[in-house]
Scaffold this active site. Structure first.
Site, PDB file in Angstrom:
ATOM      1  N   CYS A   2       0.592  -1.384  -0.073  1.00 34.34           N
ATOM      2  CA  CYS A   2      -0.160   0.232  -0.175  1.00 34.34           C
ATOM      3  C   CYS A   2       1.025   1.434   0.131  1.00 34.34           C
ATOM      4  O   CYS A   2       2.377   1.007   0.401  1.00 34.34           O
ATOM      5  CB  CYS A   2      -0.728   0.192   1.585  1.00 34.34           C
ATOM      6  N   ARG A  27       3.778   0.081  -6.374  1.00 37.73           N
ATOM      7  CA  ARG A  27       3.734  -0.708  -5.469  1.00 37.73           C
ATOM      8  C   ARG A  27       2.483  -2.406  -5.576  1.00 37.73           C
ATOM      9  O   ARG A  27       2.721  -3.148  -4.562  1.00 37.73           O
ATOM     10  CB  ARG A  27       3.184  -0.689  -4.266  1.00 37.73           C
ATOM     11  N   TRP A  74      -3.546  -2.606  -0.875  1.00 40.62           N
ATOM     12  CA  TRP A  74      -3.610  -3.858  -1.309  1.00 40.62           C
ATOM     13  C   TRP A  74      -4.091  -4.718  -0.677  1.00 40.62           C
ATOM     14  O   TRP A  74      -3.964  -4.631   0.386  1.00 40.62           O
ATOM     15  CB  TRP A  74      -2.031  -4.175  -1.465  1.00 40.62           C
ATOM     16  N   ASN A  98      -0.986   1.371   5.934  1.00 44.08           N
ATOM     17  CA  ASN A  98      -0.428   0.387   5.415  1.00 44.08           C
ATOM     18  C   ASN A  98      -0.205  -0.620   6.895  1.00 44.08           C
ATOM     19  O   ASN A  98       0.548  -0.616   7.622  1.00 44.08           O
ATOM     20  CB  ASN A  98       1.411   0.538   5.390  1.00 44.08           C
ATOM     21  N   GLY A  99      -0.030  -2.354   6.568  1.00 43.56           N
ATOM     22  CA  GLY A  99       0.252  -3.063   7.395  1.00 43.56           C
ATOM     23  C   GLY A  99      -1.191  -4.557   7.558  1.00 43.56           C
ATOM     24  O   GLY A  99      -1.531  -3.878   7.137  1.00 43.56           O
ATOM     25  N   GLU A 480      13.283 -19.670 -10.427  1.00 39.63           N
ATOM     26  CA  GLU A 480      12.524 -18.179 -10.871  1.00 39.63           C
ATOM     27  C   GLU A 480      12.126 -17.951 -12.358  1.00 39.63           C
ATOM     28  O   GLU A 480      10.883 -16.859 -12.513  1.00 39.63           O
ATOM     29  CB  GLU A 480      13.928 -16.612 -11.014  1.00 39.63           C
ATOM     30  N   LYS A 484       8.007 -16.262 -12.649  1.00 40.86           N
ATOM     31  CA  LYS A 484       7.729 -15.145 -13.744  1.00 40.86           C
ATOM     32  C   LYS A 484       7.021 -15.542 -14.361  1.00 40.86           C
ATOM     33  O   LYS A 484       6.177 -14.791 -14.726  1.00 40.86           O
ATOM     34  CB  LYS A 484       9.517 -14.871 -14.279  1.00 40.86           C
ATOM     35  N   GLU A 487       3.980 -14.983 -12.250  1.00 33.26           N
ATOM     36  CA  GLU A 487       3.602 -13.547 -11.737  1.00 33.26           C
ATOM     37  C   GLU A 487       2.472 -13.336 -12.162  1.00 33.26           C
ATOM     38  O   GLU A 487       1.835 -12.010 -12.691  1.00 33.26           O
ATOM     39  CB  GLU A 487       4.560 -13.100 -11.595  1.00 33.26           C
ATOM     40  N   HIS A 503      11.717 -38.564 -10.125  1.00 33.24           N
ATOM     41  CA  HIS A 503      11.223 -38.685  -8.619  1.00 33.24           C
ATOM     42  C   HIS A 503      10.159 -38.103  -8.328  1.00 33.24           C
ATOM     43  O   HIS A 503       9.839 -37.913  -7.059  1.00 33.24           O
ATOM     44  CB  HIS A 503      12.590 -38.348  -7.181  1.00 33.24           C
ATOM     45  N   LYS A 603       4.479  -4.979  -5.052  1.00 35.77           N
ATOM     46  CA  LYS A 603       6.151  -5.049  -5.424  1.00 35.77           C
ATOM     47  C   LYS A 603       7.086  -4.767  -4.107  1.00 35.77           C
ATOM     48  O   LYS A 603       7.700  -5.831  -4.051  1.00 35.77           O
ATOM     49  CB  LYS A 603       6.363  -3.594  -6.140  1.00 35.77           C
TER      50      LYS A 603
END
Length: 608
Positions: A2, A27, A74, A98-99, A480, A484, A487, A503, A603
């Site tokens: 946020c 963000r 957010w 925020n939080g 990674e 990506k 996301e 396996h 972000k």
């Protein structure tokens, strides 16, 4: 996560508040709102979705006022609706947050029992009602805030307005960052980071953990967690006040992918002396020779950078390394040896889980090193050894240039540690410097294959599931690459160590599941190719990412190949990050998703 901005101004503030929010869009958010005081009333405009929706409301119904607060949310508690958007308000108090307020449920039950009525599903609204109840009972607003801050458990950055005090703005921080900005003509500002305030002022103070601040037109006074008046240093923020734009690129993510040759070179300048052929540290007198163990802690993409770092530290310096996901670190009660170095990796330097882990490691007597892209962040300020990445502002939510700069820093740190431990002779140090210095040009060479990657991305865009395989330092790249793709394209993807394919995951192979194989030629090439052939034998469609020699040796029968420059294994993870980034980008574009601000993501994750 946020974003917060607040202004105690000398003229109408709404346009500047919205401009500040636009600088915080990176963000990630799903609703936005603004509140000012005018004609003796708190007046709000809120909208779900993007800031353009809020801007349209303000264009149709302007919001005057010389003091105000604004927020991009957010969602954590409650859906991303207008009713749940900030600011939250009663008749007397409006605030943004925020939080997470962890004890909001018992507080909410208490307030309902006292006759308070709630309009949202959020945890934040309880703070507005707690403070408002005391103000309505005749308590001074500053005292009401002071008392009620102590009742809140969790993490918060708050900015609070009061209807009957049109020149008063109160801010507080615990676990979420908040800065105070000092302007001209008696104006003062609050922001969740310096970037939001950059067009308004470069003179800022960072609130320490537990600080709260009372801002009026006449004075700004900061108090510590024990309510003692304190002074915090006024510093030059250094944040650019220029509008951050995409240039000639379609998205910020693509712009940031293409910036990597430059920013990796900029980063390496701080860690490699090319003329002297030496590696170095930004703090030259930091003693690495006594380090007996390294603990690496990070989240998401930064965690995968840490995985690569673990290979390098153990290979070059022969120092044992523990690697932890930050959100799990404290809860496994890790054994922290005396003489250990705890290394934290974060793009923002504000990630709540990583910051909490840092403080735990500090309490266990560890030396603290931080690899971070924001040198004024909380983690940077709490580090013994600050290792900046110099990637510049990264706006796209999916990290690209920050990741490769983190890898560059970790490679240099591994070499420094190896030299300090007597594991690196002069010839080997020169070789490492030479290879690291080749990385920017090799990245540029990798970018030359962008159009070829775009051309084959359509074959991946139709898939529901994608697997990535790699060995050694290419295994973290497989993870990674899968992250990506998840996301920004919303395709389910998983990364595996190539040798683990047989396996269990091999049961997933069919002609509908593309398999991306990352296999530069080198010591593990043949083993990786053997695993790839196991996939092909079962009808799997393989995309092989390798250099020319690797493609010639193993490219036959692949659905597609992506040719990379021939590079030394040391810098292969830095260079091979480029094709997995570009592949995810072009698949997302083909699917029409929001590349720069993918759904549900933020972000800077400032909640646990």
């Amino acid at each position: 996560m946020c974003g917060i901005i607040g202004i105690v101004g000398s003229e109408d503030v709404s346009e500047r508040l919205v401009a500040g929010l636009r600088r915080l869009e990176y963000r990630g958010y799903d609703s936005a709102g603004i509140c000012t005081i005018h004609d003796g009333m708190l007046d709000r405009r809120r909208a779900e979705g993007k800031l353009d929706n809020l801007a349209k409301k303000l264009a149709a119904d302007p919001l005057p006022g010389v003091i105000g607060i604004a927020h991009t949310r957010w969602a954590t508690h409650g859906a991303p609706t207008q009713d749940n958007a900030h600011p939250h308000a009663t008749g007397e108090v409006a605030l943004v947050h925020n939080g997470i307020i962890e004890n909001f449920k018992p507080l909410r039950d208490e307030l309902i029992a006292r006759g308070r009525t709630f309009e949202s599903q959020t945890d934040t609204e309880v703070v507005a009602h707690l403070i408002s109840a005391d103000v309505e009972a005749g308590m001074d607003p500053v005292e009401a805030v002071r008392i009620n801050l102590k009742r809140l458990h969790g993490a918060f950055a708050l900015a609070i307005l009061f209807r009957q005090n049109p020149d008063l703005l109160i801010g507080a921080r615990l676990g979420s960052p908040l800065v105070v900005g000092y302007g001209e003509n008696g104006e003062t500002y609050l922001g969740s980071d310096a970037l939001a305030l950059a067009p308004l002022t470069q003179k800022i103070s960072y609130l320490d953990e537990g600080d709260w601040v009372v801002i009026t037109r006449e004075k700004t006074q900061i108090y510590d967690r024990d309510d003692n008046p304190v002074e915090r240093a006024v510093v030059h923020s250094g944040a650019s006040n220029l509008t951050i734009d995409k240039g000639n690129h379609r998205h910020f993510m693509l712009k940031e992918i293409y910036e990597q040759p430059i920013v990796v070179a900029q980063t390496l300048k701080s860690y490699v002396r090319r003329l002297e052929e030496e590696v170095s540290l930004p703090i030259p007198d930091f003693d690495l020779s006594a380090i007996r163990r390294v603990t690496i802690v990070a989240c998401g993409t930064s965690f995968y950078a840490g995985m690569v770092g673990k290979y390098w530290f153990e290979q070059f310096a022969r120092v044992p390394v523990d690697l932890d996901v930050a959100s799990e670190f404290r809860y496994r009660a890790p054994v922290m040896e005396e003489g250990g170095l705890a290394l934290f990796i974060s793009q923002s330097g504000e990630t709540a889980d990583t910051l909490a882990a840092l403080r735990h490691a500090r309490s266990e007597g560890q030396k603290i090193a931080v690899v971070v892209n924001v040198p004024t962040s909380t983690m940077a300020r709490e580090a013994d050894l600050l290792l900046p990445t110099h990637a510049g502002p990264e706006i796209g939510v999916a990290s690209t240039k920050a990741f490769t700069c983190q890898l560059a820093v970790l490679a240099a740190l591994a070499a420094n540690l190896a030299r300090a431990k007597g594991r690196l002779d002069r010839r080997e140090e020169k070789e490492i410097v030479r290879h690291l210095s080749e990385a920017p040009a090799a990245i540029n060479g990798a970018l030359a294959y962008d159009s070829a990657i775009e051309a084959m991305s359509g074959a991946i865009a139709v898939a529901r599931d994608v697997l990535y395989l790699g060995r050694g330092t290419d295994y973290p790249l497989a993870l990674e690459g899968a992250l990506k793709l998840k996301e920004i394209s919303y395709i389910h993807a998983e990364g595996y160590a190539a040798g683990e394919m047989k396996h269990g995951p091999i049961a997933l192979i069919d002609d509908k599941v593309p398999v991306i194989v990352i296999a530069p030629t080198g010591p593990l090439f043949e083993k990786t190719v053997s695993n790839m052939q196991e996939v092909q034998a079962r009808g799997g469609k393989v995309v092989l990412i390798s250099d020319y020699d690797g493609i010639q040796a193993a490219g036959e029968g692949c659905m597609a190949t992506i040719t990379m420059p021939k590079v030394h294994p040391l810098i292969a993870p830095i260079v091979y990050a480029i094709p997995v980034q570009l592949l995810a980008y072009h698949v997302a574009v083909a699917k029409g998703t929001d590349v720069d601000q993918p759904r549900n993501l933020a972000k800077s994750v400032t909640v646990e």
